[in-house]
Design a protein around this motif. Sequence first.
Motif, short mmCIF file in Angstrom:
data_model
loop_
_atom_site.label_atom_id
_atom_site.label_comp_id
_atom_site.label_asym_id
_atom_site.label_seq_id
_atom_site.Cartn_x
_atom_site.Cartn_y
_atom_site.Cartn_z
N GLY A 1 -33.08 -31.65 -11.99
CA GLY A 1 -34.11 -32.65 -12.20
C GLY A 1 -35.55 -32.18 -12.14
O GLY A 1 -36.45 -33.01 -12.05
N GLN A 2 -35.82 -30.88 -12.17
CA GLN A 2 -37.21 -30.43 -12.21
C GLN A 2 -37.76 -30.64 -13.61
O GLN A 2 -37.05 -30.48 -14.60
CB GLN A 2 -37.30 -28.94 -11.84
N GLN A 3 -39.03 -30.97 -13.67
CA GLN A 3 -39.64 -31.20 -14.97
C GLN A 3 -41.09 -30.75 -14.97
O GLN A 3 -41.73 -30.69 -13.92
CB GLN A 3 -39.52 -32.66 -15.37
N GLU B 1 -30.98 -31.65 -16.27
CA GLU B 1 -31.61 -32.96 -16.29
C GLU B 1 -31.13 -33.87 -15.15
O GLU B 1 -31.93 -34.58 -14.56
CB GLU B 1 -31.36 -33.64 -17.63
N TYR C 1 -37.41 -30.88 -19.11
CA TYR C 1 -36.61 -30.56 -17.94
C TYR C 1 -36.33 -29.07 -17.96
O TYR C 1 -35.99 -28.51 -19.00
CB TYR C 1 -35.30 -31.35 -17.93
N CYS C 2 -36.48 -28.42 -16.81
CA CYS C 2 -36.33 -26.98 -16.73
C CYS C 2 -36.06 -26.59 -15.28
O CYS C 2 -35.97 -27.44 -14.41
CB CYS C 2 -37.58 -26.29 -17.26
N ARG D 1 -42.66 -34.03 -21.98
CA ARG D 1 -41.93 -33.78 -20.73
C ARG D 1 -40.71 -32.92 -21.04
O ARG D 1 -39.94 -33.21 -21.95
CB ARG D 1 -41.48 -35.09 -20.10
#
Length: 164
Positions: free
Chosen positions: A41-43, A37, A75-76, A73
């Motif tokens: 920070g990719q989502q 997260e 985060y991954c 949403r």
Amino acid sequence: MSNEENKWSQPSAPPPPLFVGEKERNLVKQVNDELIERVVGQQVVYYPIDVNTTDFHPVYGEAIKKTFLPPVRIYCLVQFEGLQTNMDRFGVDKNVNINVYFHKRRLVEDQNLFVREGDFLLYGDIHYEIVSLQETKQLFGQIDYRYEIMAKCIRAREGLFDAT
């Protein structure tokens, strides 16, 4: 010192395997949550299928018209596989594929989500459909504690999915 005082006694419970107990599993979850997260920070925006209102075929389990729950949403980690161009007798076909790595405990325990094949997600401005799932990582080799779900996704065809 007498022999009674020096006698060995068996503990009431064995130690956790590989010294990985509940505290260590919680630490791994906390570190993964923070890394995904706050650092990476990719989502994605995830559109889960509403299994209660979607009309599935009784034999094949497929649905022509799917209904979706409100988007969530997540985060991954996203791995972009690039643009693949295929040529066949009907012309040129361009595909964009991604692999999405979800943190299983974060989804299940914190967000009450279960990733399924056939669900859709939005990454950037492109919608993708999840075509296959794998649980690829175990926590320190423990079979009961898998912590990653990898979703192979393909770009959704025009008209197949409408987010509105």
